[in-house]
Design a protein around this motif. Structure first.
Motif, PDB file in Angstrom:
ATOM      1  N   VAL A  58       8.508   4.814   8.042  1.00 22.51           N
ATOM      2  CA  VAL A  58       8.546   4.458   6.610  1.00 22.51           C
ATOM      3  C   VAL A  58       8.540   2.927   6.506  1.00 22.51           C
ATOM      4  O   VAL A  58       8.846   2.237   7.491  1.00 22.51           O
ATOM      5  N   PRO A  59       8.196   2.374   5.319  1.00 26.84           N
ATOM      6  CA  PRO A  59       8.098   0.915   5.192  1.00 26.84           C
ATOM      7  C   PRO A  59       9.347   0.172   5.668  1.00 26.84           C
ATOM      8  O   PRO A  59       9.244  -0.891   6.283  1.00 26.84           O
ATOM      9  N   ASP A  90      -2.361  -8.011  10.601  1.00 27.59           N
ATOM     10  CA  ASP A  90      -2.221  -6.626  10.110  1.00 27.59           C
ATOM     11  C   ASP A  90      -0.828  -6.062  10.358  1.00 27.59           C
ATOM     12  O   ASP A  90      -0.463  -5.038   9.781  1.00 27.59           O
ATOM     13  N   ASP A  91      -0.059  -6.697  11.240  1.00 25.33           N
ATOM     14  CA  ASP A  91       1.281  -6.204  11.537  1.00 25.33           C
ATOM     15  C   ASP A  91       2.336  -6.759  10.585  1.00 25.33           C
ATOM     16  O   ASP A  91       3.494  -6.371  10.665  1.00 25.33           O
ATOM     17  N   GLU A  92       1.923  -7.675   9.694  1.00 22.55           N
ATOM     18  CA  GLU A  92       2.873  -8.189   8.704  1.00 22.55           C
ATOM     19  C   GLU A  92       3.191  -7.098   7.678  1.00 22.55           C
ATOM     20  O   GLU A  92       2.489  -6.080   7.591  1.00 22.55           O
ATOM     21  N   TYR A  93       4.235  -7.323   6.902  1.00 17.33           N
ATOM     22  CA  TYR A  93       4.779  -6.247   6.060  1.00 17.33           C
ATOM     23  C   TYR A  93       3.734  -5.624   5.116  1.00 17.33           C
ATOM     24  O   TYR A  93       3.575  -4.390   5.092  1.00 17.33           O
ATOM     25  N   GLU A  94       3.032  -6.463   4.340  1.00 19.13           N
ATOM     26  CA  GLU A  94       2.143  -5.880   3.321  1.00 19.13           C
ATOM     27  C   GLU A  94       1.020  -5.040   3.906  1.00 19.13           C
ATOM     28  O   GLU A  94       0.800  -3.905   3.474  1.00 19.13           O
ATOM     29  N   PRO A  95       0.266  -5.562   4.891  1.00 20.68           N
ATOM     30  CA  PRO A  95      -0.770  -4.704   5.481  1.00 20.68           C
ATOM     31  C   PRO A  95      -0.202  -3.474   6.189  1.00 20.68           C
ATOM     32  O   PRO A  95      -0.821  -2.403   6.182  1.00 20.68           O
ATOM     33  N   PHE A  96       0.973  -3.626   6.765  1.00 21.44           N
ATOM     34  CA  PHE A  96       1.644  -2.489   7.426  1.00 21.44           C
ATOM     35  C   PHE A  96       1.915  -1.384   6.395  1.00 21.44           C
ATOM     36  O   PHE A  96       1.600  -0.201   6.619  1.00 21.44           O
ATOM     37  N   VAL A  97       2.473  -1.767   5.231  1.00 22.55           N
ATOM     38  CA  VAL A  97       2.776  -0.770   4.197  1.00 22.55           C
ATOM     39  C   VAL A  97       1.481  -0.158   3.646  1.00 22.55           C
ATOM     40  O   VAL A  97       1.399   1.057   3.419  1.00 22.55           O
ATOM     41  N   ALA A  98       0.459  -0.990   3.469  1.00 18.90           N
ATOM     42  CA  ALA A  98      -0.826  -0.472   2.973  1.00 18.90           C
ATOM     43  C   ALA A  98      -1.396   0.559   3.953  1.00 18.90           C
ATOM     44  O   ALA A  98      -1.953   1.588   3.544  1.00 18.90           O
ATOM     45  N   TYR A  99      -1.243   0.279   5.246  1.00 14.06           N
ATOM     46  CA  TYR A  99      -1.722   1.216   6.276  1.00 14.06           C
ATOM     47  C   TYR A  99      -0.971   2.539   6.186  1.00 14.06           C
ATOM     48  O   TYR A  99      -1.586   3.617   6.246  1.00 14.06           O
ATOM     49  N   LEU A 100       0.361   2.467   6.017  1.00 13.39           N
ATOM     50  CA  LEU A 100       1.140   3.713   5.915  1.00 13.39           C
ATOM     51  C   LEU A 100       0.733   4.500   4.678  1.00 13.39           C
ATOM     52  O   LEU A 100       0.644   5.738   4.708  1.00 13.39           O
TER      53      LEU A 100
END
Ligand code: COA
Length: 138
Positions: A7-8, A29-39
């Motif tokens: 989860v985020p 891509d491992d930063e928070y925003e792209p990570f959450v977008a990926y999830l």
């Protein structure tokens, strides 16, 4: 040991795990925003392992509607050799199969011998000699 969906809120612990694991390349891509977008783009697929409330393993799992794509498979050094990476893989492929995704790919850096040896050893996974990957962008 708990295997559960990412989860985020797991981001800080995952990032710390990835950062301390040799062989894992961190990207924007491992930063928070792209990570959450990926999830959000791949709901209910990415997995982590928890031991005594600490995150000790991960596997990012996505698909494009036809093929699955796996990234950041890792298990913290102290927990290796117990079949934990295998359990992450089995669960990921089962979840993808439930979505109708029967074939998945992983991109492995040739100059990471340990990672290459791991994938060479996995039953059912074939090193592709017939495909060369071309990429654009950063
Ligand atoms: C690769 C990695 C995830 C393996 O984790 P693990 O939990 O120790 O793996 P498992 O115990 O589930 O092993 C599953 C199988 O792979 C084999 N295996 C594990 N690591 C291996 C290696 N480095 N080389 C060859 N075979 C390996 C095991 O013997 C086992 O085989 P078996 O089912 O026939 O007994 C772990 O070493 C790691 O995090 N490495 C650093 C990150 C990395 O390189 N990740 C891959 C990026 S693509």
């Amino acid at each position: 040991m708990l295997l559960r969906t990412v989860v985020p809120a797991d981001h800080p612990e995952l990032l710390a795990l990835w950062a301390r694991t040799p062989g894992i390349q961190l990207r924007r891509d491992d930063e928070y925003e792209p990570f959450v977008a990926y999830l959000e783009r791949n709901p209910g697929l990415s997995l982590l392992l928890e031991h005594d409330d600490a995150v000790i393993g991960s596997l990012l799992v996505g698909h494009d509607g036809r093929r699955g794509y796996l990234q950041h498979l890792l298990v913290d050094e102290a927990f290796r050799g117990r079949g934990l990476a295998r359990s992450l893989l089995d669960e990921a492929l089962a979840r993808l199969a439930r979505l109708g995704i029967g074939k998945s790919h992983v991109f492995v850096l040739r100059d990471e011998p340990q990672a290459m040896a791991f994938w060479e050893a996995q039953r059912g996974w074939q090193r592709r000699e017939d495909i060369q990957v071309f990429s654009v962008g950063s």
